[in-house]
Design an enzyme around this catalytic site. Structure first.
Site, PDB file in Angstrom:
ATOM      1  N   SER A  45      30.541  33.332  38.765  1.00  0.00           N
ATOM      2  CA  SER A  45      31.581  32.296  38.883  1.00  0.00           C
ATOM      3  C   SER A  45      31.145  31.062  39.659  1.00  0.00           C
ATOM      4  CB  SER A  45      32.820  32.879  39.550  1.00  0.00           C
ATOM      5  OG  SER A  45      33.453  33.750  38.655  1.00  0.00           O
ATOM      6  N   LYS A  71      31.180  27.959  37.736  1.00  0.00           N
ATOM      7  CA  LYS A  71      32.436  27.235  37.482  1.00  0.00           C
ATOM      8  C   LYS A  71      32.469  25.893  38.219  1.00  0.00           C
ATOM      9  CE  LYS A  71      34.908  31.642  36.847  1.00  0.00           C
ATOM     10  NZ  LYS A  71      35.827  32.601  37.499  1.00  0.00           N
ATOM     11  N   TYR A  83      31.733  30.891  27.971  1.00  0.00           N
ATOM     12  CA  TYR A  83      32.069  31.339  29.330  1.00  0.00           C
ATOM     13  C   TYR A  83      31.105  32.433  29.819  1.00  0.00           C
ATOM     14  CZ  TYR A  83      34.583  33.648  33.078  1.00  0.00           C
ATOM     15  OH  TYR A  83      34.896  34.241  34.280  1.00  0.00           O
ATOM     16  N   TYR A  85      39.279  32.516  45.371  1.00  0.00           N
ATOM     17  CA  TYR A  85      40.459  33.199  44.817  1.00  0.00           C
ATOM     18  C   TYR A  85      41.489  33.483  45.910  1.00  0.00           C
ATOM     19  CZ  TYR A  85      36.530  33.831  41.723  1.00  0.00           C
ATOM     20  OH  TYR A  85      35.416  33.601  40.976  1.00  0.00           O
ATOM     21  N   VAL A 125      30.763  37.126  41.338  1.00  0.00           N
ATOM     22  CA  VAL A 125      30.687  38.587  41.463  1.00  0.00           C
ATOM     23  C   VAL A 125      29.259  39.130  41.430  1.00  0.00           C
ATOM     24  CG1 VAL A 125      33.013  39.254  40.709  1.00  0.00           C
ATOM     25  CG2 VAL A 125      31.199  38.979  39.010  1.00  0.00           C
TER      26      VAL A 125
HETATM   27  N1  GLN Z   1      31.919  36.704  34.619  1.00  0.00           N
HETATM   28  C1  GLN Z   1      32.806  37.216  35.610  1.00  0.00           C
HETATM   29  C2  GLN Z   1      34.131  37.618  34.994  1.00  0.00           C
HETATM   30  O1  GLN Z   1      34.569  36.967  34.105  1.00  0.00           O
HETATM   31  C3  GLN Z   1      33.012  36.178  36.653  1.00  0.00           C
HETATM   32  C4  GLN Z   1      33.949  36.593  37.750  1.00  0.00           C
HETATM   33  C5  GLN Z   1      33.506  36.144  39.101  1.00  0.00           C
HETATM   34  O2  GLN Z   1      32.327  35.860  39.339  1.00  0.00           O
HETATM   35  N2  GLN Z   1      34.416  36.183  40.038  1.00  0.00           N
HETATM   36  O3  GLN Z   1      34.739  38.578  35.368  1.00  0.00           O
END
Ligand code: GLN
Length: 307
Positions: free
Chosen positions: A63, A66, A190, A242, A260
């Site tokens: 993420s 992003k 994505y 988050y 993650v």
């Molecule tokens: N690719 C992961 C997902 O869609 C990204 C989530 C994250 O890094 N928090 O669950």
């Protein structure tokens, strides 16, 4: 005290904590990563690079990507983006579905999964998925000044095979008209952006423009204007972790974006860009030891956006 000495001290103090947390296991390719890894890199606005531990080893940025796709999407559609995604902290998990119904398919912010899937859809408009992926990868390579940055197809495929929840989010948003391309194509973009592999050094380097008012101090290129850089930092501070964004602001006091894969990119405006990697996650899906290391580092440097 010199930054390199501070980093050394942080690393020493972190050693008993390395391995804390739980490696993401809902993406099979991430479940195989060694939880004992720990790396950290600091790139200052005057171009110095400081490292500790496994700072040169590529990991899945997930993420953290992003932050880069948001930058690209703002470049593409400007403030028109905000009709399709909000700018408020969600207070819910990164893959939560509950808010979407109340808010008619408009995700709270660009960093929760639903918001990032909308951003991927914006970047896909008028292009083939391959072109959009090329654009994202080229941008991240340009920012990091390193053409060896790559997308890890195994990680993308692994997530594609198990991404039922992201598919639910995307289909649900499509039912409100907030996903314009075929869901499989948007999700393909994505998953591949999330599969980008980078080291702490490459990642900190790539974030440096955000620490320097939008201009990369090493290449002397303007990536975004000062106001946009400020706003991206504001979103990272309020939404980058988050439902733990408040806690991260309290403990670290700097804008940050987690993934993650166990990475975190942090911006100290006017000073440096910092990346840390430790795969074990806390209950909110953010790197446990990584957050602790950043808290220590911020305390020792005194860096904070809060004075
Ligand atoms: N690719 C992961 C997902 O869609 C990204 C989530 C994250 O890094 N928090 O669950």
């Amino acid at each position: 005290m010199e930054i390199q000495d501070i980093l050394h001290d942080v690393y020493e103090e972190m050693k008993p904590h390395i391995g804390e947390g739980k490696v993401a296991d809902y993406i099979p390719a991430l479940a195989r990563v060694d939880p004992q890894k720990f790396g950290m890199a600091v790139v200052t606005v005057d171009g110095q690079v400081h490292v500790a531990g496994d700072a040169a080893e590529p990991f899945s940025i997930q993420s953290i990507s992003k932050a880069f796709t948001l930058t690209l999407a703002l470049g593409r559609v400007g403030s028109g983006l905000w009709s399709r995604v909000g700018r408020e902290p969600s207070g819910t998990a990164f893959n939560s579905i509950v808010q979407l119904e109340h808010e008619h398919g408009i995700p709270r912010n660009p960093f929760i999964n639903a918001g990032a899937i909308v951003i991927a859809d914006v970047l896909l408009a008028g292009h083939k998925p391959r072109e959009t992926l090329g654009e994202i990868l080229q941008f991240v390579r340009y920012l990091s000044g390193d053409d060896t940055v790559y997308m890890d197809d195994d990680v993308a495929k692994s997530e594609q095979a198990t991404g039922f929840r992201n598919a639910a989010l995307a289909n649900y948003m499509r039912s409100f008209g907030n996903i314009h391309n075929p869901v499989e194509m948007t999700l393909g973009v994505y998953y591949h952006q999330c599969s980008i592999a980078m080291s702490c050094v490459q990642l900190a380097r790539a974030g440096l423009f955000l620490a320097n008012g939008g201009r990369d101090p090493i290449s002397a290129q303007t990536v975004v204007g000062r106001e946009r850089a400020r706003r991206i930092n504001a979103l990272m501070l309020t939404c980058g972790h988050y439902d733990a964004s408040g806690d991260f602001a309290y403990r670290v006091g700097l804008p940050g974006k987690s993934g993650v894969g166990g990475g975190i990119l942090v911006i100290a405006p006017g000073k440096a860009s910092i990346a840390v990697w430790s795969p074990g996650l806390n209950a909110n899906g953010n790197s446990a030891a990584g957050t602790r290391a950043l808290e220590l580092f911020a305390k020792k440097t005194g860096w904070s956006v809060f004075g």
